[in-house]
Design a protein around this motif. Structure first.
Motif, PDB file in Angstrom:
ATOM      1  N   TRP A 279       0.709  -0.830   0.013  1.00 19.69           N
ATOM      2  CA  TRP A 279      -0.014   0.060   0.214  1.00 19.69           C
ATOM      3  C   TRP A 279       0.659   1.319  -0.126  1.00 19.69           C
ATOM      4  CZ3 TRP A 279      -5.467   0.334   0.225  1.00 19.69           C
ATOM      5  CH2 TRP A 279      -6.301  -0.670   0.254  1.00 19.69           C
ATOM      6  N   ILE A 283       4.731   0.659   0.682  1.00 23.33           N
ATOM      7  CA  ILE A 283       5.301   1.068   2.000  1.00 23.33           C
ATOM      8  C   ILE A 283       5.158  -0.210   2.747  1.00 23.33           C
ATOM      9  CG2 ILE A 283       4.997   2.356   3.989  1.00 23.33           C
ATOM     10  CD1 ILE A 283       6.370   4.054   2.159  1.00 23.33           C
ATOM     11  N   ASN A 284       3.761  -0.750   2.965  1.00 27.46           N
ATOM     12  CA  ASN A 284       3.526  -1.680   4.172  1.00 27.46           C
ATOM     13  C   ASN A 284       2.283  -2.323   3.616  1.00 27.46           C
ATOM     14  OD1 ASN A 284       3.658  -2.783   6.458  1.00 27.46           O
ATOM     15  ND2 ASN A 284       3.627  -0.910   7.659  1.00 27.46           N
ATOM     16  N   SER A 285       1.845  -3.392   4.391  1.00 23.35           N
ATOM     17  CA  SER A 285       0.384  -3.718   4.306  1.00 23.35           C
ATOM     18  C   SER A 285       0.080  -4.087   5.685  1.00 23.35           C
ATOM     19  CB  SER A 285       0.294  -4.777   3.257  1.00 23.35           C
ATOM     20  OG  SER A 285       0.601  -6.143   3.955  1.00 23.35           O
TER      21      SER A 285
END
Lengths: 364, 245
Positions: A279, A283-285
């Motif tokens: 996301w 970046i990250n989830s």
């Protein structure tokens, strides 16, 4: 080397949606630029929504929302968060499309559709017009109808028990087909409602699906009418913590890095490719480094089985249908045997070739 | 003869709103607002596991996600009479700070500015400013939220009792890197205005010097220098600063 059609399709499926973007970025841009000449008319309508889907779309890249609208002159005739005309000027854009005096190519709904006067947009002759009325009229005029977000897809948060506004999605309510438009609805181009669930959906899901739709064909849809490119596998299968699951190592408190099953992660039952594409531009989830999947792309969100959010999944539905403890132990045992066999082989090889000075100490 | 003007829908807001204004001889004599959407979040919460409340409440708004989630978490923590760990307070501050920043940005430049012709936004400069300034900066702020929350909007780190993540040095580094933002190109010049933050009461030191392994260390405030290309928010000393809280 020639490949058969079947092998080619398998390869593209294996590549996954993440690479689709890089592979077809130029195609996507050209589709949107063709839209500039053709002036594709879209209406982005908000029902019982929170604008999270629009904000999520703003985080996208290649093309981002502004590229699609300004450079490529995608004619967004109505979007409550960014359009300039208000009041009657805004409703006139809706009326023109609903009556058919202006063409409507894509009708996008964000948010659920509540019943009757629980939600109204604009007034005609002093009387408020309900969202149901607008949605039904605009959907009947549109070439393609796209439901963005879990609310528009299957009711979502406003449609959660006890559903005080009797809100529904466009063509589904939770897992039942039906919704506001009915199970048999087909848009003017002959397609059912294209569902892009997610609370909110990833911006790539929306832009990639829209680029397919603008090219004139609907993407391959599953039994909930979601594009299989993004919703073909469960979050669990692509999760970076899958290794811990297979070694039967679970996080016992927030902040642990192991599998979040026991903390209520709904990854195993939620179809979405979040851990793969990540996301906010990589970046990250929610399962990579946060407190776990809440099942926001599931049709039942936020009702069971996707909630209670911190209660672990007990009954895993088919096709998984396996006991997590049994699986973990079996795989752990197999892994241990594999490691043991490899160590034995290395030790045996060392003894025979005698290439290293460190002998028994290293192999043991 | 009083005349009632109805503006429904009001656009460039989050949500649905209608306004009736009664005007008589050029003067407003009466005005009413009516919210044109009801969803019933409180009704939906009744009967659920209380730990689900921050998640469900956060869906009241897709822009100010953090505020609703925090209010819900605070009420649960008050009900349970617990104090949350200090790290959780700091992480919540980081997320809240980034959220406030992008909310202000969105509100001024996208939602409200054009109506009041703020910074010359009531014309075609709006789209250009949106593309060059607003989109990159708000993506940046959302990334800060995503670093600590998993994704943005609608992140899942805030749980009743604290935060569901632990701070790691990589996350802190990634956040700091996003606090010194340089825009790639010269954006269009917006109207200058005097920054008033220097008039706020001067903040005391945020921390006192501590001993750490034999040497004295002290946390520092971080000044985020906005790029000179932005062309606004200069204080009286001519220094362009934002305070990040």
């Amino acid at each position: 080397m020639r490949t058969t059609r079947r092998e080619f399709l398998k390869t593209t499926a294996a590549l996954g949606a993440a690479t689709v973007y890089t592979l077809y970025a130029r195609d996507i841009a050209s589709v949107f630029s063709a839209a500039a000449e053709g002036d594709i008319h879209t209406i982005w309508f908000q029902g019982a929504a929170d604008a999270g889907c629009s904000i999520s779309l703003l985080q996208g890249a290649r093309p981002d929302l502004i590229d699609a609208i300004t450079d490529f002159k995608l004619s967004v005739d109505f979007h409550p968060n960014i359009m300039f005309p208000e009041g009657e000027a805004a409703t006139s854009a809706l009326r023109d499309a609903a009556e058919g005096s202006k063409p409507l190519d894509v009708f996008i709904l964000e948010g659920a559709v509540p019943e009757g006067n629980f939600g109204t947009v604009g007034e005609i002759d002093g009387k408020p017009v309900t969202m149901e009325t607008w949605v039904k009229q605009l959907a009947s005029q549109a070439q393609y109808v796209v439901a963005v977000g879990t609310c528009a897809t299957s009711g979502g948060i406003p449609g959660a028990y006890p559903n005080p506004t009797r809100a529904k999605g466009l063509q589904y309510y939770k897992q039942e087909k039906g919704g506001v438009l009915g199970a048999d609805f087909k848009s003017r181009a002959g397609f059912p409602v294209i569902n892009i669930p997610g609370c909110p959906p990833h911006p790539d899901w929306i832009t990639l699906t829209l680029s397919d739709v603008l090219r004139g064909f609907a993407p391959h849809l599953d039994n909930y009418q979601r594009p299989t490119a993004f919703f073909g596998s469960v979050v669990h299968d692509k999760c970076p913590r899958l290794g811990y699951f297979e070694k039967n190592q679970f996080a016992s408190k927030f902040g642990d890095l192991q599998c979040l099953w026991k903390l209520g992660c709904k990854g195993p039952i939620t179809y979405a490719n979040c851990p793969e594409i990540k996301w906010n531009r990589g970046i990250n989830s929610c399962t990579t480094f946060a407190s776990g999947c809440r099942g926001c792309a599931d049709p039942s969100f936020p009702d069971p089985p996707s909630s209670p959010f911190f209660k672990e999944i007990e009954a895993v539905p088919a096709p998984l249908g396996i006991d997590v403890n049994l699986v973990g132990e079996t795989i752990a045992a197999a892994t241990a045997i594999g490691i043991g066999a490899h160590a034995l082989r290395r030790f045996a090889l060392k003894g025979r070739q005698g290439t290293t000075t460190e002998t028994a100490k290293e192999g043991a | 003869m009083p005349e009632t003007i109805t503006i429904d829908p009001v656009v460039r807001i989050e949500g649905h709103l209608g306004i009736d204004v009664t005007v008589d001889k050029g003067e407003v004599i009466d005005a009413h607002t009516h919210g044109t959407l009801f969803r019933g979040a409180e009704i939906i919460l009744v009967g659920r596991d209380p730990r689900d409340a921050p998640t469900i409440t956060s869906y009241i708004c897709g822009v100010c996600v953090s505020e609703h989630q925090l209010a819900s978490a605070f009420s649960l923590e008050d009900a349970a009479k617990v104090n949350i760990p200090r790290n959780a307070i700091l992480i919540r501050n980081i997320i809240e700070g980034a959220t406030t920043l992008y909310s202000h940005l969105l509100h001024i430049f996208v939602l409200t500015g054009p109506d009041y012709d703020l910074y010359g936004l009531g014309n075609d400069k709006w789209a250009e400013l949106l593309k060059e300034v607003v989109i990159p900066v708000q993506v940046n702020c959302h990334q800060i939220v995503a670093i600590w929350g998993g994704r943005s909007p609608h992140y899942y780190a805030t749980v009743a009792g604290g935060e569901g993540v632990v701070p790691k040095s990589e996350l802190i580094g990634m956040t700091l890197a996003r606090m010194n933002l340089r825009l790639p190109r010269q954006p269009p010049r917006a109207t200058r205005f005097r920054c008033w933050t220097h008039k706020l009461p001067r903040l005391r030191r945020l921390s006192k010097p501590r001993q750490l392994g034999g040497e004295t260390v002290q946390a520092r405030r971080h000044h985020v220098r906005c790029s000179s290309n932005l062309g606004y928010a200069k204080n009286l000393r001519g220094r362009k600063t934002f305070m990040v809280f």
